[in-house]
Scaffold this active site. Structure first.
Site, PDB file in Angstrom:
ATOM      1  N   ASP A 109      22.524 -74.923 -48.449  1.00 48.38           N
ATOM      2  CA  ASP A 109      22.885 -73.966 -49.494  1.00 48.38           C
ATOM      3  C   ASP A 109      24.195 -74.372 -50.160  1.00 48.38           C
ATOM      4  OD1 ASP A 109      24.703 -73.437 -47.529  1.00 48.38           O
ATOM      5  OD2 ASP A 109      24.230 -71.313 -47.325  1.00 48.38           O
ATOM      6  N   ASP A 163      25.265 -68.781 -52.141  1.00 46.45           N
ATOM      7  CA  ASP A 163      26.065 -67.624 -51.740  1.00 46.45           C
ATOM      8  C   ASP A 163      27.275 -67.535 -52.664  1.00 46.45           C
ATOM      9  OD1 ASP A 163      24.317 -67.213 -49.684  1.00 46.45           O
ATOM     10  OD2 ASP A 163      25.591 -68.054 -48.127  1.00 46.45           O
ATOM     11  N   TYR A 233      25.348 -75.165 -33.388  1.00 48.04           N
ATOM     12  CA  TYR A 233      25.908 -75.035 -34.737  1.00 48.04           C
ATOM     13  C   TYR A 233      25.588 -73.644 -35.270  1.00 48.04           C
ATOM     14  CZ  TYR A 233      27.215 -76.501 -39.490  1.00 48.04           C
ATOM     15  OH  TYR A 233      27.828 -76.636 -40.714  1.00 48.04           O
TER      16      TYR A 233
END
Length: 568
Positions: A109, A163, A233
């Site tokens: 992203d 985002d 992660y």
């Protein structure tokens, strides 16, 4: 993509960071050979974007910034702002996170900071600009989350997850040459704006504090690939996120300023396998401005002294990026770092290959017991909110289990799993999570009561939060059950590897791709096998657990579980 791993030494400062370098040795031929082998191994994992994908990402980002600037002018006109101010209002979007660091993977992203003039209201971004974004035909799955710690708009633009956070400047216009690292930027502004600025300020500062950005980027790509392959992660679930790994790698770059990528990776595991936590990792001494902002300082703040693995941001106001690390996740992180160090030692001795470092962990064989958390829903309308709420509270379940005297360790798998749609069709789809458990089991009935108490405490809290925040909808349910390892039944299935994708939890892909192919793992319902006496996890082999009789402390949910795709 990477023409040379040899750093440029012209005008290089003698010292980066808080201390001088450990070694300034120049790379030898063997170091360069190992770096080429490391690069070849990483490329085989398909972590790099091709040129078309890169250009598409850049085009989407430019289109987004153009739309934001148009919106700023439109909102100025609606507010009857003088024309001269409207014409010069500007507006800028700053990428941050892995995209700005230059280490984003295929399908990753984009984190972006939208900066506007101070005469606007924050609310307008989450209403007016949200509406403008939603009207774009390229935009899908858009959602505004104003109540988040850092308020954000999430969306998908032509397949790329984005985002967006928003911050206001204390000025009437936003120039193109704006320097966001100036500490005066965060003086006397809304705390939500400070948090929004923080992402870019930290990312940009990291890039300025490493002696060789190219080598830093490749080393960080290697560490991120390793962390994802080893299922460690995830900042949200108590492990480490991208900024924490970046700060750790940057610190190694500072103390080995002339090292090639392979040397940096080897030193990463060596240094941090010896690290004495909670000694913090810091890249620079951050000036403590008197702006009355939260500032990580264990000498002043008692709560900061409780942090187990402090990794501190290099920009004011400094924060601990690893505040979510728990006793269990710290133990798992240390175990994996020590494993990495052992493999790197063998690589140096030419007894191992880089591919061994990146081997996937088999989470489904690691523990003898697992807690299965399932969030069910009937409609897609509130799926994202409901699943997001549950996932954001999984750390609470882990901490509750850690406080249980019968639980030695709780290890949550960082990926969500698509749940099973029941045969009676009365229940809708669901999303599931697995938590590996190490139990001090001596009395099965006592274990059942204790675990059920922990599970019930968690579900009550989450259900209450869902109702109070108007997320709860008819048909939503949340359950936690415990099962044994032999009830995880695998059905291997070979498929061609597929590109990584970023999907919302309620749409997790049922495929997990690796270099050899794809394994499909399913948890299938078995008939109840009661147990009378269950010994300690460490002393009782898994094959014996299925043969004991008596009241079962480990109920098996009637669901089907398929492993998600691993993203790199």
């Amino acid at each position: 993509m990477f023409q040379s791993q040899t750093p440029t030494w012209s005008n290089m400062p003698k010292t980066y960071g808080l201390t001088g370098p450990i070694s300034e040795d120049l790379p030898e031929e063997e170091n360069l050979i190992q770096t080429r082998k490391l690069l070849d191994t990483m490329k085989s994992y398909n972590v790099y974007e091709n040129n078309l994908e890169f250009e598409h990402r850049e085009r989407v980002f430019r289109r987004l910034e153009s739309l934001f600037r148009d919106w700023l002018k439109e909102i100025c006109i609606e507010m009857n702002v003088p024309e001269v101010v409207t014409e010069k209002v500007g507006g800028k979007i700053f990428p941050f996170g892995s995209y700005h660091l230059g280490v984003h993977s295929k399908g990753a992203d984009i984190d972006a900071l939208c900066v506007g003039p101070g005469f606007l209201e924050r609310k307008a971004f989450f209403t007016s600009f949200f509406a403008k974004l939603k009207a774009q035909k390229e935009v899908k799955d858009i959602q505004a989350i104003e109540e988040a710690y850092v308020p954000v708009i999430t969306l998908s633009w032509e397949g790329i997850q984005i985002d967006l956070v928003f911050a206001l400047l204390s000025r009437r216009s936003v120039p193109d040459n704006l320097d966001l690292l100036n500490n005066s930027i965060v003086k006397d502004i809304d705390i939500r704006c400070v948090r929004s600025f923080n992402g870019y300020r930290v990312t940009e500062q990291i890039l300025r504090l490493v002696p060789n950005v190219l080598n830093f980027r490749v080393a960080l790509r290697a560490i991120k690939l390793w962390a994802k392959q080893r299922n460690i992660y995830s900042n949200k679930l108590g492990f480490l996120g991208g900024v924490s790994w970046a700060i750790m790698v940057a610190r190694i770059c500072q103390v080995y300023p002339n090292a090639t990528t392979s040397t940096l990776v080897i030193k990463f595991f060596k240094i941090f396998s010896m690290w004495v936590w909670p000694i913090p990792i810091r890249l620079i001494e951050v000036e403590k401005c008197n702006y009355n902002l939260p500032f990580w300082d264990p000498k002043v703040n008692q709560s900061d002294r409780c942090h187990l693995m402090p990794i501190i941001t290099p920009a004011y106001p400094q924060q601990n990026t690893s505040v979510n690390v728990s006793r269990s996740t710290l133990a798992i992180l240390n175990e994996e770092i020590h494993r990495g160090h052992a493999i790197c030692q063998e690589i140096e001795q030419k007894k191992a290959k880089w591919s061994e470092l990146f081997e996937q962990t088999d989470f489904f064989q690691k523990y003898q017991h697992y807690a299965v958390l399932e969030a069910s829903y009937t409609t897609e309308e509130k799926c994202l909110e409901w699943v997001g709420l549950v996932e954001s509270k999984i750390r609470l379940l882990v901490s509750t289990l850690e406080r249980n005297e019968l639980v030695s360790l709780a290890h949550v798998h960082p990926h969500a799993f698509p749940g099973h749609r029941k045969a009676n069709k009365k229940d809708g789809p669901s999303t599931m999570w697995l938590i590996g458990l190490v139990l001090n089991v001596k009395d099965s009935e006592r274990c059942q009561i204790n675990l059920e108490c922990s599970f019930e405490t968690f579900t009550n809290i989450v259900n209450s939060l869902a109702r109070s925040s108007d997320i709860y909808d008819e048909g939503m349910s949340l359950s936690v059950a415990c099962l044994r390892r032999e009830d995880l039944i695998y059905e291997p299935q070979q498929r061609a590897p597929q590109p990584s994708e970023t999907l919302p939890p309620c749409h997790v892909s049922p495929v997990s791709a690796d270099k050899q192919g794809t394994k499909k793992r399913e948890l299938l319902h078995r008939s109840e096998t009661p147990s009378k006496k269950i010994k300690d996890d460490k002393s009782l082999p898994v094959d014996q657990l299925s043969n004991v009789t008596g009241p079962s402390a480990f109920a098996k949910p009637a669901v089907s579980l398929t492993a998600p795709r691993q993203t790199t």
